[in-house]
Design a protein around this motif. Structure first.
Motif, mmCIF file in Angstrom:
data_model
loop_
_atom_site.group_PDB
_atom_site.id
_atom_site.type_symbol
_atom_site.label_atom_id
_atom_site.label_comp_id
_atom_site.label_asym_id
_atom_site.label_seq_id
_atom_site.Cartn_x
_atom_site.Cartn_y
_atom_site.Cartn_z
ATOM 1 N N SER A 125 0.839 -1.197 0.000
ATOM 2 C CA SER A 125 0.000 0.000 0.000
ATOM 3 C C SER A 125 0.877 1.252 0.000
ATOM 4 O O SER A 125 2.026 1.212 0.435
ATOM 5 C CB SER A 125 -0.892 0.012 1.245
ATOM 6 N N LEU A 126 0.319 2.354 -0.473
ATOM 7 C CA LEU A 126 1.044 3.625 -0.466
ATOM 8 C C LEU A 126 1.428 4.017 0.966
ATOM 9 O O LEU A 126 2.524 4.517 1.209
ATOM 10 C CB LEU A 126 0.180 4.716 -1.109
ATOM 11 N N ALA A 127 0.540 3.754 1.919
ATOM 12 C CA ALA A 127 0.813 4.104 3.316
ATOM 13 C C ALA A 127 2.057 3.362 3.817
ATOM 14 O O ALA A 127 2.898 3.932 4.505
ATOM 15 C CB ALA A 127 -0.397 3.774 4.190
ATOM 16 N N ASP A 128 2.175 2.094 3.467
ATOM 17 C CA ASP A 128 3.353 1.329 3.885
ATOM 18 C C ASP A 128 4.607 1.854 3.185
ATOM 19 O O ASP A 128 5.654 2.022 3.821
ATOM 20 C CB ASP A 128 3.184 -0.158 3.552
ATOM 21 N N THR A 129 4.518 2.113 1.904
ATOM 22 C CA THR A 129 5.694 2.588 1.163
ATOM 23 C C THR A 129 6.227 3.879 1.776
ATOM 24 O O THR A 129 7.427 3.999 2.027
ATOM 25 C CB THR A 129 5.348 2.820 -0.324
ATOM 26 N N VAL A 130 5.359 4.852 2.029
ATOM 27 C CA VAL A 130 5.861 6.117 2.571
ATOM 28 C C VAL A 130 6.408 5.953 3.995
ATOM 29 O O VAL A 130 7.365 6.611 4.376
ATOM 30 C CB VAL A 130 4.821 7.276 2.530
#
Lengths: 304, 304, 304
Positions: free
Chosen positions: C85-90
């Protein structure tokens, strides 16, 4: 040396070439002395076709001078895909960088691009055109290993399509080398290149077999014969096999022969040559760093 | 620590591991003290397969030490496509960089490549082989959060194909951990790994359900169960669902349980766990930076 | 200015905008004074879709401040492909960098991502959403060339789909500009944008022909009309041709008209305009560097 852009090895006089090579030798002797020389300099990297080796070498050169790069990345991800002209791209990137390196598949593109920018631009290969820093690092390697005085060099392999070879031949004429070209008949020097070399007063001889000339050579420059140049695999194999070298081949050579290759190689030079004193092709690749450091330094200093 | 190259976690003694982890802890405590430590150092990045996270982490580590990288870029744009051997590629790139990081899909490639170069080389994953810096950052995270003394750890998920897990298990044996492996039967530890662990004197137990052992664990290391391992979607869902955790699952755990995951996760750990004190997987990813800084620093210092 | 993240130009007050532009002007006047300002700072570059120009501009800005970047590279090579997910990546990349730049195809993604990180995050374009640094560099270019006092600006081309245009229009309302929108009927401002502008008290007029308003303009902002917006080629050509300008078109303009374009251009502005004093689009692109330097500097200073 006083040039705004480096487009072709042909634009460089013998004095220019010696100036770059001398400076490269100074840098190679004491690289630490140059580690902060261009600390706030950004080099714009415009590679419109992939060329890992050249790109890594320029990147290393700029960073070893204390500077950094700004990379356009691959064409697939760039504005070029949206139909932007090369002239527009270089005018935009000029605003980010203190100098530009351009690799482009179209012959003449570097010259054209250089007319739109005020910062120094270095041609890192324009299709079938020029690749002057490759020529300079070849010359540097030759000078360091064999010297230019009374130099006898053999250039072998694909002499028809090899941009590297044509550039090098012109530059070698400049330093009065005795040049021998060794290739299958179908891959001999193009008439136009041969004609130009004669016009420039080059001393050129052509051979179809390496053994005819090998014992006389100070330098043997090997290039790759590409499969795609031949109508079928069997014909390729028959021809290519005659232009491959190994330690046995080299028994007929001078003890201090320098074997060069622009890399990547496939099987033109057997791996048993790697451990001999002849093998100079990895050193040649590494020489790209001090040579490009020297060139960038001279260009940036002249531009200030 | 005195190694030229870091190929496998297995080459590291307990003393080596402690030396890296101690140095990483020093760096983490005062990173600014290391900001110029390797100011003129270039790290060559050779990633023959994509691995964003590992690449960013090594890049950050080198830059946080004051150095910089020279990146080969993707294989698609490299000389490899022209048929160049790995041995030739590393010998060329060695001329650009002071140390190399290699990621390659072929098991054993890092060992082979290291035999051709004089600069330190770090294996960043070679296919089904080793990935020693992942193991080191896992160990660092475990030591910082749970300590190595009388450590009880559960490793859950795909234990059959997970390179990360096998490397970690060997290293945990080195620090005398009580190891519990939790997986569906079809994804249990390979016989060869289990055999090696027993030979090394590891204390190992295997489980098919997390609840059997969860209350005893100091650390729970979760890995992803990949869809591709199962013949059909329904079977995958049935199995994978049993190895997912959320805050409800963790009610049975010790209050100071450390939950780890090598990331990326998909749905092995529910997002409600992220805000609990158990969640240590982002910290674990971040720990890659001081650990790789420590390793690079020790290698570069020893190489000088 | 006191913001943790820069998500939208709308979040910036007139005072905020003036603060960024003033600081950019200071930097542009003496860039060398800022060359070591953020020497140990790493900027994480998360580009989930290609955007060479914006990426090069941010990279240059960070490096001109003495810092460096850590680049995720293309999505094809990233953990995103494994379903992260984008949240995990950032949250992972936050551990590598001191600030983040995010480009993502999904509207609202920058806002969402910013809620998961503690370091400053700058939106570099989120689909049809916002691209605040483009708006800031547009405003900077307008202020430097025409000033904000009693400003009359024409915005021409694709006003329906152009994110750049909508953002700019809101910001221009903030500085009380007289705004003229010139487009074919099929590409007029969306009702929602027109409504918002009226709510904000904007002075807006719409035109289908440039000649109606050209003589009154201080600034003409040209955007590209995309072929894909039209059912067939002939219709496209008929319409697009009416919104192209050349030196002849500009004879009716004020002598000190400023012509802008977000680039890349295809044929909206003829090349003969490039050499006139009207042409400000390359300067506009170059202004991205001091503007982004100013913004990053303000964010990093505020975050310490």
């Amino acid at each position: 040396m006083r040039h705004d852009h480096i487009i072709s090895a042909k634009q460089l006089s013998r004095a220019d070439i010696e100036a770059v090579l001398d400076h490269a030798a100074d840098i190679a002797a004491d690289p630490a002395a140059y580690a902060d020389r261009h600390a706030d300099t950004l080099l714009g990297m415009l590679f419109f076709e992939p060329s890992t080796r050249t790109k890594m070498s320029f990147t290393t050169a700029m960073k070893r001078l204390g500077g950094d790069i700004v990379d356009m990345g691959s064409v697939e991800s760039s504005s070029v895909k949206k139909g932007e002209s090369l002239a527009d791209t270089v005018r935009v990137v000029e605003g980010y960088a203190d100098a530009l390196v351009l690799r482009h598949p179209m012959e003449g593109s570097a010259k054209m691009a250089s007319e739109f920018v005020d910062v120094p631009l270095v041609n890192a290969g324009d299709g079938a055109g020029q690749h002057p820093t490759q020529t300079l690092l070849d010359l540097y390697t030759i000078r360091e290993n064999a010297g230019f005085d009374d130099l006898t060099i053999g250039i072998m392999g694909d002499l028809k399509y090899g941009r590297t070879v044509h550039s090098l031949a012109h530059a070698l004429t400049n330093v009065d080398a005795h040049q021998h070209f060794i290739s299958p008949e179908s891959l001999q020097l193009p008439r136009s290149v041969r004609y130009d070399l004669h016009q420039e007063g080059a001393e050129v001889r052509e051979h179809t077999a390496l053994e005819e000339i090998l014992p006389e050579l100070d330098v043997l420059y090997v290039t790759r014969i590409q499969r795609e140049r031949f109508p079928d695999e069997s014909e390729y194999r028959a021809v290519a096999g005659q232009y491959q070298i190994d330690t046995e081949t080299l028994e007929a050579a001078k003890d201090d022969l320098t074997v060069m290759h622009p890399l990547p190689r496939v099987d033109e030079i057997a791996h048993d040559v790697d451990d001999t004193d002849y093998a100079t092709y990895f050193e040649q690749a590494h020489n790209g760093v001090p040579v490009r450091m020297a060139l960038l330094d001279l260009l940036l200093e002249a531009h200030q």
